[in-house]
Design a protein around this motif. Structure first.
Motif, PDB file in Angstrom:
ATOM      1  N   LYS A 167     -74.255  65.617   1.785  1.00 40.33           N
ATOM      2  CA  LYS A 167     -75.347  64.643   1.767  1.00 40.33           C
ATOM      3  C   LYS A 167     -76.691  65.370   1.887  1.00 40.33           C
ATOM      4  CE  LYS A 167     -73.146  62.700   5.171  1.00 40.33           C
ATOM      5  NZ  LYS A 167     -72.775  61.847   6.328  1.00 40.33           N
ATOM      6  N   CYS A 188     -75.642  61.975  -2.347  1.00 37.40           N
ATOM      7  CA  CYS A 188     -74.429  62.575  -1.799  1.00 37.40           C
ATOM      8  C   CYS A 188     -73.493  62.934  -2.950  1.00 37.40           C
ATOM      9  CB  CYS A 188     -73.747  61.630  -0.813  1.00 37.40           C
ATOM     10  SG  CYS A 188     -73.261  60.053  -1.544  1.00 37.40           S
ATOM     11  N   PRO A 224     -72.414  67.932  10.972  1.00 41.10           N
ATOM     12  CA  PRO A 224     -71.781  66.650  11.288  1.00 41.10           C
ATOM     13  C   PRO A 224     -71.178  66.665  12.687  1.00 41.10           C
ATOM     14  CG  PRO A 224     -70.490  67.873   9.682  1.00 41.10           C
ATOM     15  CD  PRO A 224     -71.767  68.620   9.851  1.00 41.10           C
ATOM     16  N   ASN A 259     -71.404  54.804  14.394  1.00 36.76           N
ATOM     17  CA  ASN A 259     -71.776  55.306  13.080  1.00 36.76           C
ATOM     18  C   ASN A 259     -70.501  55.798  12.394  1.00 36.76           C
ATOM     19  OD1 ASN A 259     -73.503  56.234  10.940  1.00 36.76           O
ATOM     20  ND2 ASN A 259     -73.307  58.297  11.759  1.00 36.76           N
ATOM     21  N   ASP A 289     -68.530  57.387   9.388  1.00 32.99           N
ATOM     22  CA  ASP A 289     -68.666  58.245   8.218  1.00 32.99           C
ATOM     23  C   ASP A 289     -67.339  58.269   7.472  1.00 32.99           C
ATOM     24  OD1 ASP A 289     -69.798  59.992   6.401  1.00 32.99           O
ATOM     25  OD2 ASP A 289     -70.846  61.115   7.937  1.00 32.99           O
ATOM     26  N   SER A 331     -66.045  59.114  12.963  1.00 36.13           N
ATOM     27  CA  SER A 331     -67.029  58.153  13.473  1.00 36.13           C
ATOM     28  C   SER A 331     -67.619  58.711  14.759  1.00 36.13           C
ATOM     29  CB  SER A 331     -66.380  56.786  13.734  1.00 36.13           C
ATOM     30  OG  SER A 331     -65.835  56.258  12.543  1.00 36.13           O
ATOM     31  N   GLY A 374     -62.382  57.553  10.271  1.00 40.93           N
ATOM     32  CA  GLY A 374     -63.525  57.253   9.430  1.00 40.93           C
ATOM     33  C   GLY A 374     -63.282  56.086   8.502  1.00 40.93           C
ATOM     34  N   GLY A 393     -72.679  52.310   8.599  1.00 44.78           N
ATOM     35  CA  GLY A 393     -71.952  53.275   7.785  1.00 44.78           C
ATOM     36  C   GLY A 393     -71.051  52.629   6.763  1.00 44.78           C
ATOM     37  N   ARG A 405     -74.683  55.678  -0.455  1.00 49.55           N
ATOM     38  CA  ARG A 405     -73.305  55.468  -0.889  1.00 49.55           C
ATOM     39  C   ARG A 405     -73.169  55.846  -2.362  1.00 49.55           C
ATOM     40  NH1 ARG A 405     -74.316  51.089   2.500  1.00 49.55           N
ATOM     41  NH2 ARG A 405     -72.927  50.954   4.279  1.00 49.55           N
ATOM     42  N   ILE A 439     -69.887  56.026   3.207  1.00 49.98           N
ATOM     43  CA  ILE A 439     -70.308  57.113   4.074  1.00 49.98           C
ATOM     44  C   ILE A 439     -71.663  56.764   4.666  1.00 49.98           C
ATOM     45  CG2 ILE A 439     -69.061  58.827   2.716  1.00 49.98           C
ATOM     46  CD1 ILE A 439     -71.707  59.719   1.557  1.00 49.98           C
ATOM     47  N   SER A 440     -72.003  57.414   5.769  1.00 52.17           N
ATOM     48  CA  SER A 440     -73.244  57.109   6.474  1.00 52.17           C
ATOM     49  C   SER A 440     -74.251  58.236   6.266  1.00 52.17           C
ATOM     50  CB  SER A 440     -72.977  56.940   7.971  1.00 52.17           C
ATOM     51  OG  SER A 440     -74.199  56.800   8.674  1.00 52.17           O
ATOM     52  N   SER A 487     -77.449  60.478   9.599  1.00 48.99           N
ATOM     53  CA  SER A 487     -77.741  61.780  10.211  1.00 48.99           C
ATOM     54  C   SER A 487     -78.770  62.560   9.389  1.00 48.99           C
ATOM     55  CB  SER A 487     -76.453  62.578  10.369  1.00 48.99           C
ATOM     56  OG  SER A 487     -75.819  62.749   9.104  1.00 48.99           O
TER      57      SER A 487
END
Length: 492
Positions: A32, A50, A82, A193, A195, A199, A218, A261, A294, A300-301, A304
């Motif tokens: 990302k 991403c 991450p 959150n 991902d 998570s 996730g 997310g 996305r 996905i989140s 971050s």
């Protein structure tokens, strides 16, 4: 940006004019990237994307493709680690002085990792202090080898790492930016959150994050089999809330969980409400302007990378190894010294140019005056010639010191009965008159006439008086006064 802030940034080794901040997160399955604008559009995400990682060399090719598609800057990128690749702890330290906090945190960092101090890089940020004298500290620990591998991957794609951040700090910054700075101010508020392959549970209390937990479930697992992984996720959430309550026994229960997310599964929301009384609230932390991050059918989140990009050099935790940080500062200082040298050379050149222009302007002025003098010289020479002539005439009129007005006055005062035969003038303005008269009484009358004149004084008419056959001869001495104005000659 004000001049004061620019000077502060210069002396702290930071770029005077901040460039667009770029954050990149290299995960196991996804990469990302997010870029925040600088200048007047600061605080906005200008680029976000991403890319899935596939194949043996998937990470490098995916990163190259992602950079090419988004057009993000590649210099001084923020490497965002991450949550499942970095150890993050929220410590409640019984100290408020920075030096005491540093000692306690370094002791805790050695206990929280099985690796030696040479194998890891740690950093911390003081989040706040409560009324009981405790400080909340965000401590992040990452393996040096992991940072080196990801930095080398970015360098292979033409980029350069300027800072290494923990994804947790970016998520917390984004929560406070989107939900509000007072999140969890009165009662604890949880944030989940989610991902792709993990998570993160974060609890906010007293307006700051105080607890974090990594959950190895996730969005990919939940979408594949919700019934199987939902219970595991609920257990992890309940366990995390209980751990938070151990550190903050006086805090009330967590009434709300912000879910971000992916879309909230309805069964998960109902189960959390039924099991522990937590209400689930969906939220989008992708960034301003509806940027989500996305791609395809994967949830996905991007919270971050978005949070780290928007925070830029204001991030409190920097896991960049000390040797890399020193190299970065030295490179930046070298560039600033080069700029200062060029600026100094420019100033010296400008001063020399001004000096030359001043001399040239003076030279032009002198030449102009010379031309004017050259034009006036013939007239001046004519004036000087006339002054010389006037001086000659004055000298002639003032022969032997006797001005013309004396002779004029004598001619006016001398009657017809008097005949002057000679006039003698000496150096003391004394004049001797000789002449003849018809009778002696004419001589005495002539002496009285001279005495009454304003030009003559000290008249002596009895110095020598005689008589020949026909006329009476006389000699008169007197002094005369010169006129107030005399002729002056030009001595140049």
């Amino acid at each position: 940006m004000s001049v004061v802030n620019a000077v502060k940034r210069f002396f702290t080794g930071k770029p005077v004019f901040p460039k667009p901040s770029v954050a990149v997160e290299i995960g196991a399955d996804w990469i990302k990237i997010a870029q925040a604008s600088s200048g007047f559009r600061s605080g906005k995400i200008s680029r976000l994307g991403c890319q899935a990682v596939t194949g043996k060399d998937g990470a490098e090719s995916a990163l190259r493709q992602l950079i090419a598609e988004t057009g993000c800057e590649t210099k001084d990128m923020i490497l965002c680690l991450p949550r499942n690749q970095v150890a993050v702890r929220m410590l409640r330290v019984p100290a408020t002085h920075p030096e005491e906090i540093s000692k306690i945190v370094h002791l805790q960092a050695g206990r929280l990792t099985p690796y030696s101090s040479d194998e890891v890089v740690s950093a911390y940020d003081i989040l706040g202090t409560d009324e009981h004298g405790y400080s909340t500290v965000l401590l992040a620990i990452a393996r040096r080898r992991l940072i080196s591998e990801k930095s080398a991957l970015i360098a292979a794609c033409g980029g350069r790492v300027g800072a290494v951040a923990a994804g947790t700090e970016g998520v917390c910054a984004q929560v406070r930016r989107i939900v509000g700075k007072d999140v969890g101010a009165d009662v604890p508020t949880g944030v989940l959150n989610v991902d792709a392959d993990f998570s993160e549970l974060i609890v906010f209390y007293n307006g700051a994050p105080v607890f974090t937990k990594n959950v190895l479930i996730g969005s990919a697992a939940l979408k594949k089999d919700v019934a199987r992984w939902q219970g595991e996720l609920i257990n992890e959430i309940v366990t995390g809330v209980d751990e938070f309550k151990k550190d903050y026994a006086s805090a009330p229960d967590v009434p709300e969980l912000i879910f971000t997310g992916m879309a909230v599964p309805s069964s998960l929301a109902a189960a959390l409400k039924e099991v522990c009384g937590i209400c689930v609230t969906p939220a989008e932390l992708g960034g301003p302007g509806g940027a989500s991050g996305r791609k395809g059918d994967a949830d996905i989140s991007p919270a971050s990378v978005v949070g780290c990009a928007l925070s830029g050099d204001r991030l409190g935790v920097d896991l960049l190894p000390p040797e890399d940080h020193l190299m970065k500062v030295m490179t930046r200082r070298r560039g600033q010294l080069n700029v200062m040298g060029v600026l100094g050379l420019f100033i010296v050149t400008l001063l020399l140019a001004l000096l030359v222009l001043g001399f040239y302007e003076r030279h032009l002025r002198v030449e102009s005056l010379k031309r004017q003098v050259g034009g006036i010289e013939p007239v001046a020479e004519l004036v000087r010639e006339r002054q010389r002539r006037v001086a000659i005439m004055g000298a002639r009129l003032d022969a032997a010191g006797t001005p013309l007005h004396v002779l004029t006055e004598l001619q006016r005062l001398t009657p017809d009965e008097i005949h002057l035969t000679s006039l003698k003038v000496d150096a003391k303005d004394t004049m001797s008159l000789r002449g003849q008269a018809v009778a002696m009484n004419n001589i005495f009358e002539y002496g009285k006439i001279l005495e009454n004149s304003k030009v003559f004084e000290g008249v002596d008419s009895s110095s020598s008086v005689g008589k020949n056959n026909q006329f009476a001869e006389f000699t008169i001495t007197c002094r005369f006064q010169k006129p107030m104005t005399t002729f002056k000659t030009d001595k140049r």
